[in-house]
Design a protein around this motif. Structure first.
Motif, PDB file in Angstrom:
ATOM      1  N   ARG A 383       0.673  -1.049   0.149  1.00 19.53           N
ATOM      2  CA  ARG A 383       0.060  -0.018  -0.118  1.00 19.53           C
ATOM      3  C   ARG A 383       1.012   1.209   0.373  1.00 19.53           C
ATOM      4  O   ARG A 383       0.882   2.618  -0.929  1.00 19.53           O
ATOM      5  N   ARG A 384       1.980   1.252   1.105  1.00 17.83           N
ATOM      6  CA  ARG A 384       2.936   2.226   0.568  1.00 17.83           C
ATOM      7  C   ARG A 384       3.806   3.013  -0.212  1.00 17.83           C
ATOM      8  O   ARG A 384       3.837   4.257  -0.520  1.00 17.83           O
ATOM      9  N   GLY A 385       3.539   1.820  -0.854  1.00 16.42           N
ATOM     10  CA  GLY A 385       4.657   1.762  -2.545  1.00 16.42           C
ATOM     11  C   GLY A 385       3.756   2.141  -3.313  1.00 16.42           C
ATOM     12  O   GLY A 385       4.618   2.961  -4.212  1.00 16.42           O
ATOM     13  N   PHE A 386       2.611   1.942  -3.949  1.00 17.77           N
ATOM     14  CA  PHE A 386       1.126   2.025  -4.263  1.00 17.77           C
ATOM     15  C   PHE A 386       1.055   3.580  -4.220  1.00 17.77           C
ATOM     16  O   PHE A 386       1.495   4.961  -5.123  1.00 17.77           O
ATOM     17  N   MET A 387       1.254   4.498  -2.709  1.00 20.43           N
ATOM     18  CA  MET A 387       0.972   5.705  -2.484  1.00 20.43           C
ATOM     19  C   MET A 387       2.774   6.833  -2.514  1.00 20.43           C
ATOM     20  O   MET A 387       1.992   8.043  -3.446  1.00 20.43           O
ATOM     21  N   ARG A 388       3.460   5.906  -2.918  1.00 20.42           N
ATOM     22  CA  ARG A 388       4.502   7.041  -3.398  1.00 20.42           C
ATOM     23  C   ARG A 388       4.669   6.710  -4.447  1.00 20.42           C
ATOM     24  O   ARG A 388       5.228   7.705  -4.715  1.00 20.42           O
ATOM     25  N   GLN A 389       4.449   6.154  -5.277  1.00 25.25           N
ATOM     26  CA  GLN A 389       4.558   6.055  -7.087  1.00 25.25           C
ATOM     27  C   GLN A 389       3.028   7.062  -6.769  1.00 25.25           C
ATOM     28  O   GLN A 389       4.345   7.976  -7.466  1.00 25.25           O
ATOM     29  N   ALA A 390       2.747   7.423  -6.262  1.00 24.85           N
ATOM     30  CA  ALA A 390       1.438   8.193  -7.320  1.00 24.85           C
ATOM     31  C   ALA A 390       2.089   9.413  -6.596  1.00 24.85           C
ATOM     32  O   ALA A 390       1.731  10.793  -7.429  1.00 24.85           O
ATOM     33  N   ALA A 391       2.166   9.040  -5.690  1.00 20.14           N
ATOM     34  CA  ALA A 391       3.074  10.907  -5.267  1.00 20.14           C
ATOM     35  C   ALA A 391       4.454  11.764  -6.242  1.00 20.14           C
ATOM     36  O   ALA A 391       4.537  12.081  -5.741  1.00 20.14           O
ATOM     37  N   GLY A 392       4.769  10.550  -7.144  1.00 20.25           N
ATOM     38  CA  GLY A 392       5.629  10.617  -7.597  1.00 20.25           C
ATOM     39  C   GLY A 392       7.066  10.389  -7.309  1.00 20.25           C
ATOM     40  O   GLY A 392       8.503  10.829  -7.600  1.00 20.25           O
ATOM     41  N   LEU A 393       7.232  10.290  -5.504  1.00 17.46           N
ATOM     42  CA  LEU A 393       8.746   9.910  -5.333  1.00 17.46           C
ATOM     43  C   LEU A 393       9.433   8.662  -5.685  1.00 17.46           C
ATOM     44  O   LEU A 393      10.524   8.413  -4.799  1.00 17.46           O
ATOM     45  N   SER A 394       9.043   7.533  -6.144  1.00 19.56           N
ATOM     46  CA  SER A 394       9.510   6.214  -6.611  1.00 19.56           C
ATOM     47  C   SER A 394      10.292   6.841  -8.115  1.00 19.56           C
ATOM     48  O   SER A 394      10.951   5.235  -8.490  1.00 19.56           O
ATOM     49  N   LEU A 395      10.325   7.798  -8.679  1.00 22.02           N
ATOM     50  CA  LEU A 395      11.777   7.730  -9.943  1.00 22.02           C
ATOM     51  C   LEU A 395      12.715   6.969 -10.074  1.00 22.02           C
ATOM     52  O   LEU A 395      13.088   7.890  -8.581  1.00 22.02           O
ATOM     53  N   HIS A 396      13.338   6.415 -10.382  1.00 21.31           N
ATOM     54  CA  HIS A 396      14.211   6.758 -10.442  1.00 21.31           C
ATOM     55  C   HIS A 396      15.606   6.087 -11.947  1.00 21.31           C
ATOM     56  O   HIS A 396      14.921   5.696 -13.170  1.00 21.31           O
ATOM     57  N   PRO A 397      15.819   7.468 -12.262  1.00 20.96           N
ATOM     58  CA  PRO A 397      16.768   8.281 -11.396  1.00 20.96           C
ATOM     59  C   PRO A 397      15.670   9.822 -11.108  1.00 20.96           C
ATOM     60  O   PRO A 397      15.274   9.434 -12.044  1.00 20.96           O
ATOM     61  N   MET A 398      15.577   9.844  -9.960  1.00 17.09           N
ATOM     62  CA  MET A 398      14.631  10.892  -9.449  1.00 17.09           C
ATOM     63  C   MET A 398      15.228  12.507 -10.332  1.00 17.09           C
ATOM     64  O   MET A 398      16.642  13.290  -9.719  1.00 17.09           O
ATOM     65  N   PRO A 399      14.867  13.099 -11.651  1.00 15.59           N
ATOM     66  CA  PRO A 399      14.622  14.210 -11.880  1.00 15.59           C
ATOM     67  C   PRO A 399      15.429  16.105 -10.660  1.00 15.59           C
ATOM     68  O   PRO A 399      14.110  15.591  -9.490  1.00 15.59           O
ATOM     69  N   ARG A 400      16.355  16.396 -10.334  1.00 14.46           N
ATOM     70  CA  ARG A 400      16.055  17.448  -9.654  1.00 14.46           C
ATOM     71  C   ARG A 400      15.326  18.032  -9.399  1.00 14.46           C
ATOM     72  O   ARG A 400      14.883  18.469  -7.665  1.00 14.46           O
ATOM     73  N   LEU A 401      14.619  18.659  -9.840  1.00 12.05           N
ATOM     74  CA  LEU A 401      13.246  19.784  -9.798  1.00 12.05           C
ATOM     75  C   LEU A 401      12.633  19.265  -8.778  1.00 12.05           C
ATOM     76  O   LEU A 401      12.005  19.824  -8.264  1.00 12.05           O
TER      77      LEU A 401
END
Length: 407
Positions: A383-401
Motif C-alpha cells: 500500500r505504501r509503495g502505491f502511495m509513493r508511486q502516485a506521489a511521484g516519489l519512486s522515480l529512478h533516477p529522480m529529476p532534481r526539480l
C-alpha cells in the motif's frame, strides 16, 4: 526579421511555461508561443477546474519559486479512498485506503485550481521568458544546427531546439511526421465543482462505476472538484440537462456522505482517449506533456506526467549546455526520451488497464476486483509503495526539480 533563442516552446498551457521557467533560471533564452491571449485563463472567477498535484510536482513548483505564493490557495490531499460502486448502491465492502500519515511526507499531494496555477506561471514568465501570446506555430524547418519556426503573425524564430507542448493534437509532432497510437474510450469526462454541507477533511474519493470512474477531489473549504467519466451517449444526455437535473443525476453516484450538494460553478466536458506518440524526439525537436502522451484521468496523473517530462528535459538540456554540447543534438535528445518514455508509457497503459478492468458490470470481474483491492489494502508495504508511486516519489533516477532542488 529573425529572432534567435536557445529554445522555442510551442504551447502556453502549463507544461510549456513550467519548462520555460526551468530553462530560463539556468541561463537559457526561451520563447513560449501561446495560441491563446495572455489573459485567457488568468481571471479571478472560480470555475471549478483544478489539478491533483503529486508531491513531486509541488516540489517542482517550489524549485521554480512559485509555491510560496500558491501554498495558501492549495488543499492538502491527506487521504484517498478508492472503492467500487454503482449509482444508488454506495461504495462496495472492500477498497483501497491510502493515508498520507503512513509515509514520511504526511500527505499525498495537493489540489490547486487552474486559475491560480496558470496565473502564477504567467506572472513568473513576465521577466524571465519571451512570451508570445495570441500567435501559433505554422511551420518548422531544420536548418543545419538550428530550427526555423514560422509564426501565424508572419514572424520567424530560430532556435537550437523546438519543444512541442501543444497538446494531444500537437501540430509540432504532426509536422515532424511523428505518428500516434491509442484508442477512444467511448467515455466523456464531466467536470464541475460542488459545495457540500459537511467537511471533506482533505480526503479524495475514487468510485469505480460500471460506466466509468467518478473522482471527488477536495478543494479549500467545503467544496470539491468532480471528474465524472460516463459512457459517451449517457454523458451527452447529462450534459444537456439543466443544473438541477444534472445534480439529480449526480447525487445517486456522489452519495450523501458530505451532506447536501450544489453546483459551485460552470460545467465542462471533454471526450476521453489514449494517445501515445511513437517517439518523443526528432531532429531538433522534443515533445512534453499531452503532446507525448494523452492519458485517462482515472488517477489524476495527466499534469503530473507532463511535469515529470518538464523536469527530465530541463535537466538533460541544462547539463548538456554546461558540458558545451549542442542542446538540440540527437544524442542529447535521446537521453531525454530514454529517461521519460518507459515511465510515461507504463503509467499510461496502467491507467488504461485500470479503466478497462473497472468500467464494466461483469459480476465475476467485480468479485475479483473486490478481492484484489482488499488484498492490497491489507498489505501495508504494498500500500505504501502505491502511495509513493502516485506521489511521484519512486522515480529512478529522480529529476532534481522533482526533489525541490534547482538545476
Amino acid at each position: 526579421m529573425m529572432t534567435d533563442f536557445d529554445v522555442v516552446i510551442a504551447g502556453g498551457g502549463l507544461n510549456g511555461p513550467a519548462l520555460a521557467l526551468a530553462l530560463a533560471d539556468a541561463g537559457l533564452t526561451v520563447a513560449v508561443v501561446d495560441a491563446r491571449p495572455a489573459d485567457a485563463r488568468a481571471g479571478d472567477a472560480f470555475d471549478g477546474r483544478a489539478y491533483a498535484l503529486a508531491l513531486a510536482s509541488q516540489r517542482l513548483l517550489a524549485a521554480l519559486g512559485l509555491w510560496r505564493d500558491l501554498a495558501d490557495k492549495a488543499q492538502e490531499i491527506r487521504r484517498v479512498e478508492a472503492t467500487q460502486g454503482a449509482p444508488g448502491d454506495g461504495p462496495g465492502p472492500f477498497g483501497l485506503h491510502f493515508d498520507g500519515a503512513e509515509i514520511e511526507e504526511g500527505r499525498l499531494g495537493y489540489m490547486l485550481e487552474d486559475r491560480f496555477l496558470y496565473r502564477a506561471l504567467l506572472a513568473a514568465m513576465r521577466d524571465r521568458v519571451t512570451h508570445l501570446p495570441g500567435v501559433s506555430v505554422t511551420a518548422q524547418q531544420v536548418e543545419g544546427a538550428t530550427i526555423r519556426v514560422a509564426l501565424s503573425d508572419g514572424r520567424d524564430l530560430r532556435a537550437r531546439l523546438l519543444v512541442g507542448a501543444d497538446g494531444r493534437q500537437s501540430g509540432v509532432a504532426e509536422r515532424a511526421g511523428i505518428r500516434r497510437t491509442g484508442r477512444d474510450y467511448g467515455q466523456i469526462a464531466l467536470v464541475a465543482a460542488v459545495d457540500h454541507a459537511l467537511p471533506h477533511h482533505g480526503t479524495a474519493h475514487q468510485y469505480f462505476m460500471p460506466t466509468g470512474p467518478l473522482a471527488i477531489l477536495p478543494l479549500p473549504g467545503n467544496r470539491s472538484s468532480i471528474v465524472w467519466s460516463e459512457a459517451a451517449a449517457q454523458a451527452r444526455a447529462i450534459i444537456a440537462l439543466p443544473d438541477a437535473e444534472f445534480l439529480a443525476a449526480l447525487r445517486p453516484r456522489f452519495g450523501d456522505f458530505l451532506g447536501e450538494i450544489r453546483l459551485a460553478g460552470p460545467r465542462f466536458s471533454y471526450p476521453l482517449n489514449l494517445t501515445l506518440a511513437e517517439r518523443y524526439v526528432d531532429a531538433r525537436l522534443a515533445l512534453v506533456g499531452d503532446a507525448a502522451h494523452g492519458v485517462h484521468p482515472v488517477a489524476g496523473q495527466g499534469l503530473n506526467l507532463g511535469l515529470r517530462d518538464v523536469a527530465a528535459l530541463a535537466e538533460v538540456l541544462v547539463a548538456a549546455r554546461r558540458r558545451g554540447e549542442d542542446i538540440g543534438a540527437e544524442l542529447v535528445l535521446a537521453r531525454y526520451q530514454d529517461w521519460r518514455r518507459p515511465d510515461a508509457t507504463a503509467l499510461a497503459l496502467g491507467m488504461d488497464g485500470v479503466n478497462t478492468l473497472f468500467s464494466n458490470a461483469n459480476p465475476l470481474l467485480r468479485a475479483a476486483r473486490e478481492i484484489g483491492m482488499g488484498l492490497v489494502d491489507a498489505l501495508p508495504p504494498l500500500r505504501r509503495g502505491f502511495m509513493r508511486q502516485a506521489a511521484g516519489l519512486s522515480l529512478h533516477p529522480m529529476p532534481r526539480l522533482l526533489t525541490g532542488r534547482r538545476l
